[in-house]
Write an enzyme that holds these catalytic residues in place. Structure first.
Site, mmCIF file in Angstrom:
data_model
loop_
_atom_site.group_PDB
_atom_site.id
_atom_site.type_symbol
_atom_site.label_atom_id
_atom_site.label_comp_id
_atom_site.label_asym_id
_atom_site.label_seq_id
_atom_site.Cartn_x
_atom_site.Cartn_y
_atom_site.Cartn_z
ATOM 1 N N TYR A 142 -2.506 -0.266 10.041
ATOM 2 C CA TYR A 142 -2.662 -0.852 8.705
ATOM 3 C C TYR A 142 -1.372 -0.690 7.904
ATOM 4 O O TYR A 142 -0.851 -1.649 7.322
ATOM 5 C CB TYR A 142 -3.826 -0.185 7.977
ATOM 6 C CG TYR A 142 -3.869 -0.501 6.505
ATOM 7 C CD1 TYR A 142 -4.158 -1.794 6.061
ATOM 8 C CD2 TYR A 142 -3.616 0.479 5.542
ATOM 9 C CE1 TYR A 142 -4.181 -2.094 4.702
ATOM 10 C CE2 TYR A 142 -3.650 0.189 4.194
ATOM 11 C CZ TYR A 142 -3.929 -1.103 3.774
ATOM 12 O OH TYR A 142 -3.947 -1.399 2.446
ATOM 13 N N SER A 180 0.833 -1.205 0.000
ATOM 14 C CA SER A 180 0.000 0.000 0.000
ATOM 15 C C SER A 180 0.865 1.251 0.000
ATOM 16 O O SER A 180 1.972 1.251 0.570
ATOM 17 C CB SER A 180 -0.904 0.003 1.246
ATOM 18 O OG SER A 180 -1.514 1.263 1.430
#
Length: 321
Positions: free
Chosen positions: A150, A125
């Site tokens: 995350y 990501s």
């Protein structure tokens, strides 16, 4: 060749399965159909995009079930897209991220190692860049100052994949996705949240008082990047590489909203708010490495991609959804 696609009912996963289906490649998918957002959307997504793909209901933390699937399917390549996603939700439910993104990833690495998988392509990501990055984000920049759990789990995935490449020669490619959007997208992300709200006449929360820029990347461009990376396993020592997959053209948040307003034919009621914990003010991908390695070249601007999202939202949810 058999390709295992994890997260096959997810947004990117279903589009990848559709493309593999169209190419005539044997693909088997897995997904746990969790309730992070409505599982019915996932089922409808599969029915619309990849109805002929064999998708099993399975959780990555189920080691025995995962091993049995590998033994049955015997995948030669794995596209690993399953993960607990979302920056803000990681502040509320951290254990879901550790279970799926850390424990689940180790389970997958172990099976790829022991079952002779030729190439693992996995989702990272743009969030990994955190506070260390300066636009445009380059793969050579540090990723040791994440702004959310995350992001920390995705950075950990990259470190673990590198370790398995170093110790066991597992060929692995990490892909740092930059704000992927399109029809059938995730309902917790701004493109769908804003499109649905504007269509229904509901207010939208505009964080950091609108002073944000995002590198929005259309789903078709992302799928091309995923399959391009899959065809070019790393030859490095150790055989692990990481690539940015973004549009390398950040868009002002106010401009993004204006395109949605035009497509919806309605003005947005904007509620300006401070910055959310864990968010990043700007993302911008340097995609030179991906272009050199496998010809990655995104071609879809928001002026084309966002109206498609609005039209799909109107069709799927209705104007008042």
């Amino acid at each position: 060749m058999t390709i295992l696609v994890t997260g096959a009912a997810g947004f990117i996963g279903a589009y990848v399965c559709r493309q593999l289906q169209e190419l005539g490649v044997r693909a088997v998918g897995l997904d746990n159909f969790n309730s992070y957002y409505d599982p019915q959307l996932k089922r409808d997504r599969i029915a619309a995009l990849c109805p002929d793909t064999n998708i099993r209901t399975l959780d990555l933390t189920d080691r025995d079930g995962l091993a049995a699937l590998f033994d049955e399917v015997k995948p030669t390549r794995v596209i690993h897209l399953a993960a607990q996603a979302g920056v803000r939700y990681s502040l509320e439910n951290p254990h879901a991220y550790v279970d799926s993104n850390v424990v689940g990833f180790v389970n997958l690495l172990e099976l790829c190692r022991h079952r002779g998988v030729q190439h693992l392509v996995y989702a990272s990501s743009s969030s990994v860049y955190g506070d260390s990055a300066k636009p445009p984000f380059s793969e050579d920049q540090r990723i040791d100052r994440p702004r959310s759990l995350y992001a920390a789990t995705k950075a950990a995935n990259e470190l673990m994949a590198h370790t398995y490449a170093h110790l066991y020669g597992l060929r692995a490619t990490g892909l740092r996705f930059f704000t992927v959007y399109g029809a059938w997208g995730r309902p917790d992300m701004a493109p769908l949240l804003f499109s649905r709200a504007v269509l229904a006449g509901r207010p939208i929360d505009v964080f950091n008082h609108g002073k944000m820029r995002r590198d929005f990347t259309y789903i078709d461009d992302i799928v091309a990047g995923v399959l391009g990376a899959l065809k070019h396993p790393p030859q490095d020592d150790p055989p692990h590489r990481v690539f940015n997959l973004g549009n390398h053209t950040p868009v002002e948040l106010e401009r993004f909203i204006a395109v949605i307003e035009q497509a919806a034919g309605k003005p947005a009621e904007k509620v300006y708010k401070p910055m959310q914990p864990g968010d990043m003010v700007e993302t911008m991908a340097d995609t030179a490495r991906a272009k050199a390695a496998f010809g990655f070249e995104p071609v879809t601007p928001i002026d084309i991609g966002l109206p498609r999202v609005v039209a799909w939202c109107r069709d799927y949810f209705g104007d008042n959804a």
